[in-house]
Design a protein around this motif. Sequence first.
Motif, mmCIF file in Angstrom:
data_model
loop_
_atom_site.group_PDB
_atom_site.id
_atom_site.type_symbol
_atom_site.label_atom_id
_atom_site.label_comp_id
_atom_site.label_asym_id
_atom_site.label_seq_id
_atom_site.Cartn_x
_atom_site.Cartn_y
_atom_site.Cartn_z
ATOM 1 N N GLY A 194 0.832 -1.196 0.000
ATOM 2 C CA GLY A 194 0.000 0.000 0.000
ATOM 3 C C GLY A 194 0.864 1.242 0.000
ATOM 4 N N MET A 225 -3.788 5.074 -0.773
ATOM 5 C CA MET A 225 -4.773 5.740 0.070
ATOM 6 C C MET A 225 -5.018 7.138 -0.472
ATOM 7 S SD MET A 225 -4.683 6.515 4.203
ATOM 8 C CE MET A 225 -3.833 4.970 4.512
ATOM 9 N N PRO A 245 -13.656 -0.173 -1.442
ATOM 10 C CA PRO A 245 -12.515 0.131 -2.309
ATOM 11 C C PRO A 245 -12.977 0.642 -3.664
ATOM 12 C CG PRO A 245 -12.836 -2.238 -2.106
ATOM 13 C CD PRO A 245 -13.766 -1.601 -1.129
ATOM 14 N N LEU A 263 -8.082 2.990 -1.481
ATOM 15 C CA LEU A 263 -8.852 2.977 -0.243
ATOM 16 C C LEU A 263 -9.076 4.418 0.169
ATOM 17 C CD1 LEU A 263 -7.273 0.022 1.775
ATOM 18 C CD2 LEU A 263 -9.394 0.059 0.450
ATOM 19 N N THR A 301 -11.401 4.096 6.954
ATOM 20 C CA THR A 301 -9.949 4.258 6.854
ATOM 21 C C THR A 301 -9.551 5.674 7.241
ATOM 22 O OG1 THR A 301 -9.936 2.663 5.032
ATOM 23 C CG2 THR A 301 -7.965 4.022 5.305
ATOM 24 N N GLY A 336 -4.902 -2.363 5.323
ATOM 25 C CA GLY A 336 -5.457 -2.194 3.986
ATOM 26 C C GLY A 336 -5.270 -3.411 3.103
#
Length: 473
Positions: A194, A225, A245, A263, A301, A336
Motif C-alpha cells: 500500500g 490511500m 474500495p 482505499l 480508513t 489495507g
Amino acid sequence: MLPVLPEIIDGLPNISGWETQVQSVVQQNDSVFLPRTNLRLSEIRAGFAIALHMHQPTIPAGQNGELISNLQYMFEHPHEGDNHNAGAFAWCYSRMADFIPELVAQGCNPRIMLDYSGNLLWGLRQMGRGDILENLKRITCDRTYQPYVEWLGTMWSHAVVPSTPIPDIKLHIQAWQHHFAAIFGWEALARVKGFSPPEMHLPNHPDTLYAFVKALKECGYRWVMVQEHSVETTEGLPLPEKYLPHRLIARNSQGETESITALIKTQGSDTKLVGQMQPYYEAKNYSPKLLGNVLVPPLVTQIGDGENGGVMMNEFPNAFKKAWHEITPGVVGMTGTEYLELIEAAGCNRDDYPACQPIHQHLIWQRVAKENSTPDAVENAIAQLKQTNPHFHMDGASWTNNLSWVKGYENVLTPINQLSALFHESRNTPSREALLYNLLLQTSCFRYWGQGVWTDYAREIYRRGVTPLVTAG
C-alpha cells in the motif's frame, strides 16, 4: 541470492543502485496477510484501518551546516518554539513497537499501518537513535507480529506528488524502497503493497496522475490511500460509497489509461480522529454492503500524524489500547492489504470496484473526448476552464483545501524544476549525492511552513545540489 544492502553508503542513505533487485522483490504477487490472518470475513460486520504518518525533514542546519534531521535540531535547540517536544516526538516514533506486543500478549487483536518518510528513517540513524529503528524491526521482521502491522510506502523525501517533477516521482518511490529494504530487509519490503502519498496530496493534472499511478504499479504497489475530497465519480459527483474500495482511473492527455485500487481516507486530517480512535467507533454503525456479487464489510480508513499535537502525544496511547480491549463483536481492525486480500479471496473482482478520478477531471473530459485526446487539446481545455471557472485548478488536492502547494512558492518551485532538469540532463550518471539533493529539495516542509528560514533551507539545498551538476555538465 539477494545481497544484504548497506543502510548508509559514504555517509548517505542507500536510495539507489539496486534497482533490478528491488524490482524483482516488489513485483512478487504472493498474498501478504491471507496466509496468516486470524480474521474470517463471514464473521465481520465492519472494519476500520488506522495509519500513523511520521516525518521529520532533512535540513542544512548542523553545527557546520551539515544535513541533519529537524528532530536533531529540535534536541539541540530546546528553547525555540515547541522544540521542547523533541523527546516526546522520538518516543512516538518508537512506541508502536511496544504497544503491539503488549496488546498481543494480553490477547487483543490490534492492527496498525505505519508510514515513515525516508528523511525520518535516515535522520534517526544520523542522530544515533538506532534504538528506535531496532525497536521497529521487532514488529516488522518478527513473524509473531507481522499479522498486526503493515508498512506503507511513500515518497522518500515527503514530496507532494502534484508539484513534483514527473521524472522524479518514480525516483522518490524507488528511493524509499531501497532505504526500507536496507533497514528492514528484502522480505519486509516484499510485504509493502500500500502507498501513502505525503499530505494525502493527489495530482489531478491528467499527465501527472498517470505518471504517478504508472510508477506505483511499476514499483509493485497494489493500492493507494486517497482523501475522499480529492476524488470524484467519473460523473464529477462526491463518492456515494466511500467505505468500499475504488478503482482510481488515471487517463493522460494522449488517451492512455492506468488504474489502481484506492482505499478512501475519510474526513479531514484531524489527529483527533485517529488520536481518539474515531474510525473504530464509526465502524460500529455499519453493516456489510454488496460489492459485485459479494457482501463485504465496509472499511473506515483514517490516517493522522503519529506524533504531532497533544492528542497524539498524550491521549492516543490510552485510546488505542482501550479500543482493542473493548472491541465490539463483528467489528475488527484490519490493515489495507489484509482487507483487500480477504474480500478478493471471497470473490470480489477489482473490476467491480466503483471508479473514481481526481477532482475537476470530469470538467476536462467533458471537453476532450478520449479518441481526440492530445496534449494540446487537454491544455487548451484546462486554460479555458481556468478562465471561466474560479474554482477550477490543477494544483491537486489534499487534506486541506485552504492551502496551495503552488501559489506563492515560485521561489521554491522554480529551483525544484531547475535542479531536476539539470539532474536528468547531466551527461554523466548523477551520483547518489546528486540524487539525494534533488529529492531533498522537493520536501513539502519547505513550502508548508511558509516563507522565511524554511525557504532559506531550500535555497541552500539547491545551491549544494546544482554545483556538481553544473560542473559535470
